[in-house]
Structure formats: structure tokens, C-alpha cells
Design a protein around this motif. Structure first.
Motif, mmCIF file in Angstrom:
data_model
loop_
_atom_site.group_PDB
_atom_site.id
_atom_site.type_symbol
_atom_site.label_atom_id
_atom_site.label_comp_id
_atom_site.label_asym_id
_atom_site.label_seq_id
_atom_site.Cartn_x
_atom_site.Cartn_y
_atom_site.Cartn_z
ATOM 1 N N SER A 175 20.852 34.010 -17.793
ATOM 2 C CA SER A 175 21.575 34.127 -19.096
ATOM 3 C C SER A 175 23.191 33.764 -18.770
ATOM 4 O O SER A 175 23.626 33.581 -17.848
ATOM 5 C CB SER A 175 21.643 35.681 -19.500
ATOM 6 O OG SER A 175 22.537 36.071 -20.483
ATOM 7 N N GLY A 179 28.102 39.911 -16.849
ATOM 8 C CA GLY A 179 28.605 41.354 -17.156
ATOM 9 C C GLY A 179 29.750 41.464 -16.154
ATOM 10 O O GLY A 179 29.750 40.800 -15.238
ATOM 11 N N GLU A 181 30.602 45.411 -13.614
ATOM 12 C CA GLU A 181 30.133 46.758 -13.413
ATOM 13 C C GLU A 181 30.708 47.334 -12.174
ATOM 14 O O GLU A 181 31.005 46.357 -11.318
ATOM 15 C CB GLU A 181 28.578 46.855 -13.568
ATOM 16 C CG GLU A 181 28.007 46.816 -14.819
ATOM 17 C CD GLU A 181 26.398 47.054 -14.831
ATOM 18 O OE1 GLU A 181 26.013 47.750 -13.823
ATOM 19 O OE2 GLU A 181 25.871 46.779 -16.017
ATOM 20 N N VAL A 190 27.997 40.524 -12.958
ATOM 21 C CA VAL A 190 26.468 40.756 -13.095
ATOM 22 C C VAL A 190 25.866 39.593 -13.838
ATOM 23 O O VAL A 190 26.143 39.383 -15.145
ATOM 24 C CB VAL A 190 26.031 42.038 -13.815
ATOM 25 C CG1 VAL A 190 24.621 42.359 -13.804
ATOM 26 C CG2 VAL A 190 26.696 43.452 -13.284
ATOM 27 N N THR A 192 22.192 37.708 -15.036
ATOM 28 C CA THR A 192 20.873 38.305 -15.405
ATOM 29 C C THR A 192 19.937 37.042 -15.637
ATOM 30 O O THR A 192 20.368 35.901 -16.062
ATOM 31 C CB THR A 192 20.845 39.384 -16.308
ATOM 32 O OG1 THR A 192 21.115 38.713 -17.678
ATOM 33 C CG2 THR A 192 21.988 40.432 -16.296
ATOM 34 N N ASP A 193 18.592 37.487 -15.682
ATOM 35 C CA ASP A 193 17.738 36.779 -16.042
ATOM 36 C C ASP A 193 18.118 36.100 -17.897
ATOM 37 O O ASP A 193 18.414 36.904 -18.473
ATOM 38 C CB ASP A 193 16.300 37.399 -15.973
ATOM 39 C CG ASP A 193 15.085 36.260 -16.615
ATOM 40 O OD1 ASP A 193 14.622 35.457 -15.794
ATOM 41 O OD2 ASP A 193 14.614 36.587 -17.845
ATOM 42 N N GLY A 196 17.230 38.991 -20.089
ATOM 43 C CA GLY A 196 18.135 40.161 -20.272
ATOM 44 C C GLY A 196 18.192 40.912 -18.795
ATOM 45 O O GLY A 196 17.241 40.435 -17.836
ATOM 46 N N GLN A 197 19.003 41.843 -18.632
ATOM 47 C CA GLN A 197 19.107 42.563 -17.361
ATOM 48 C C GLN A 197 17.729 43.114 -17.010
ATOM 49 O O GLN A 197 17.498 43.544 -15.901
ATOM 50 C CB GLN A 197 20.041 43.683 -17.461
ATOM 51 C CG GLN A 197 20.753 44.216 -16.116
ATOM 52 C CD GLN A 197 21.819 44.930 -16.489
ATOM 53 O OE1 GLN A 197 22.733 44.533 -17.223
ATOM 54 N NE2 GLN A 197 22.236 45.735 -15.317
ATOM 55 N N ALA A 201 18.405 41.115 -12.162
ATOM 56 C CA ALA A 201 19.852 41.035 -12.114
ATOM 57 C C ALA A 201 20.377 40.964 -10.714
ATOM 58 O O ALA A 201 19.703 41.448 -9.781
ATOM 59 C CB ALA A 201 20.538 42.288 -12.734
ATOM 60 N N TYR A 203 23.874 41.352 -8.646
ATOM 61 C CA TYR A 203 25.523 41.828 -8.640
ATOM 62 C C TYR A 203 26.111 41.430 -7.546
ATOM 63 O O TYR A 203 25.703 41.195 -6.315
ATOM 64 C CB TYR A 203 25.248 43.535 -8.444
ATOM 65 C CG TYR A 203 24.699 44.082 -9.616
ATOM 66 C CD1 TYR A 203 25.161 44.820 -10.746
ATOM 67 C CD2 TYR A 203 23.249 44.144 -9.779
ATOM 68 C CE1 TYR A 203 24.555 45.607 -11.619
ATOM 69 C CE2 TYR A 203 22.485 44.688 -10.548
ATOM 70 C CZ TYR A 203 23.046 45.513 -11.684
ATOM 71 O OH TYR A 203 22.429 46.087 -12.629
ATOM 72 N N THR A 215 18.183 43.786 -8.749
ATOM 73 C CA THR A 215 17.266 44.626 -9.232
ATOM 74 C C THR A 215 16.094 43.531 -9.888
ATOM 75 O O THR A 215 16.221 42.579 -10.130
ATOM 76 C CB THR A 215 17.899 45.450 -10.482
ATOM 77 O OG1 THR A 215 18.363 44.426 -11.283
ATOM 78 C CG2 THR A 215 18.920 46.374 -9.972
ATOM 79 N N SER A 217 12.219 43.003 -12.146
ATOM 80 C CA SER A 217 12.061 42.776 -13.166
ATOM 81 C C SER A 217 11.063 43.956 -14.018
ATOM 82 O O SER A 217 10.850 44.970 -13.085
ATOM 83 C CB SER A 217 11.234 41.485 -13.452
ATOM 84 O OG SER A 217 9.751 41.649 -12.984
#
Length: 247
Positions: A175, A179, A181, A190, A192-193, A196-197, A201, A203, A215, A217
Motif C-alpha cells: 500500500s 502508518g 505505531e 508500518v 502493509t499489503d 490492507g493491514q 504488515a 513494522y 504480521t 494475512s
């Protein structure tokens, strides 16, 4: 989503990590030929107003730092094709020293220590049963692996896990939104794919561009937390009284 089958970032990385762990486990327990002459949710707190680099830039810096690292540790679990795998890894990039614990459904739990050109295994009853060992050692004992240490170098190396994982991820999968965090007190970007997260994702610490968490899927859930980049991991062989004969 288009009709073309796509593999989310989280699914691809989880599958490769799982396959690598299984290959590693097989290598640990397969006798070698005689030598020719050897998951908690992250905080959603935004902690900085610094401009975010692009997702592609974060990925590239994280990749360069990871594959260039001398050592690291990661722990967590991933789910591959409905099979849960729990892993606790610490080791060097070249595999010369490693301390890895794997627990896989239907195969049990095993700890592998590779140090000083020797490889030691410590397994539970289910693990030894899955390997067909007629007389398993006591649960608190290690045995020397029936494989030359040199043959496990690649399976045990930090780079064996990271190279395959990063080769599965391209900037086009990501993406454009980056992000911010806090993960265990570490300020992180962050990425992500593209879906979406929830589909994966990564970090990455803002200060050093080191991976702190991955993380999975929706189809390959899981979480791996990374730490101890380039640290002395203090890996030592088991003491002599902890080592039992094999078989």
C-alpha cells in the motif's frame, strides 16, 4: 480485487518461513551421508510527527539492514495451511551459532542448538515419536544430531529465513499508505499489503530501520516479533551432563 489470483504479503512471507522451518527440521533429523574425506495486538499510538518515507524506501532500508545484520532473534507463531507453528529463534547470519525452538502440530516440540561445530537436539516425546526413534532420551536431555554441522549452516542461519522472506515481497505489493505505531515501546513505521493491514504488515523502527514485527494475512495468520539485532546472543552448548546417547 482482480480475477488474477494474488498472494497477500502476509501469506507469502508466512508460507516461506513455514517451509524454511520445516526444511530445517528435516535436515536436523536426517542422518548425513559419510563425508567424502561433514500474538498480542500492537499499540495504535502515533508517537512522532516526522515525515514518513515511502513504503518502498522503508522496505528497502529494512531489507538492507536485515540481510546485513550479524545476528538477531525473533519469536512468535504462524499458521500455514491450518497448521500452527511456534518458533523461537536466535542466531547469527551465517548459522555458525543458533538456538532455535520449534513446535509444530503433529510433530511435537524440538530445540536445536548449533555452536562450536556441533548440533544438539532436545525434543519432547511427540517429537521423538514422529522421528521414529525407538528409545527416546529423557525430555530434559540433548542428543548430538546425526548430521554434520556444516550441512545445517544454511537452515540455521538468520539469512536463510530473511532472504526467502524478502524475496517474496516487492514494492508493487505494498500500500502507498505508511502508518505509524508503537511496538513494545519502539516507534515504528508500518507498511502493509495493498489490500490492507489485515493481509500482512511489516513494522520497522523509525530510528534504525530494523524490523520489529511481522504480521500475517487473513488466510495465514500469525505474528513474529524481532529483537536483538547485531547483539551478542550468548549461545552456548549444553553441559556434558545434559547430553545423552542417541537411540
Amino acid at each position: 480485487m482482480s480475477a488474477t489470483t494474488r498472494h497477500p504479503l502476509g501469506s507469502r512471507v508466512a508460507a516461506l518461513l513455514g517451509a524454511g522451518a520445516l526444511a530445517f527440521l528435516g535436515a536436523c533429523t536426517t542422518p548425513s551421508a559419510p563425508p567424502a574425506s561433514s500474538l498480542s495486538a500492537p499499540s495504535a499510538t502515533t508517537t512522532t510527527n516526522a515525515p514518513a518515507p515511502s513504503a518502498a524506501e522503508i522496505l528497502e532500508k529494512a531489507r538492507a539492514n536485515a540481510v546485513g545484520a550479524k545476528s538477531a532473534a525473533f519469536t512468535g507463531q504462524i499458521d500455514q495451511d491450518g497448521t500452527e507453528m511456534v518458533i523461537d529463534f536466535k542466531g547469527t547470519s551465517d548459522g555458525a551459532s543458533a538456538d532455535v525452538t520449534l513446535q509444530i502440530e503433529a510433530q511435537g516440540k524440538v530445540r536445536v542448538i548449533s555452536v562450536a561445530d556441533e548440533v544438539y537436539l532436545q525434543g519432547d516425546a511427540q517429537f521423538w515419536k514422529s522421528q521414529g526413534l525407538p528409545s527416546p532420551p529423557a525430555a530434559d536431555k540433548f542428543v548430538k544430531a546425526p548430521v554434520a554441522a556444516a550441512e545445517l549452516t544454511q537452515q540455521l542461519s538468520l539469512n536463510a529465513f530473511l532472504d526467502e522472506a524478502f524475496n517474496a515481497v516487492t514494492p508493487s505489493q505494498l500500500s502507498d499508505t505508511v502508518g505509524s505505531e508503537s511496538v513494545g515501546g519502539v516507534d515504528a513505521w508500518v507498511i502493509t499489503d495493498a489490500e490492507g493491514q489485515a493481509e500482512g504488515a511489516l513494522y520497522v523502527s523509525k530510528s534504525e530501520f530494523e524490523i520489529v514485527r511481522f504480521t500475517g494475512s487473513s488466510t495465514s495468520p500469525g505474528q513474529l516479533d524481532f529483537s536483538k539485532w547485531n547483539e551478542d546472543l550468548g549461545i552456548k552448548p549444553p553441559s556434558a551432563d545434559q547430553v545423552a546417547p542417541l537411540g
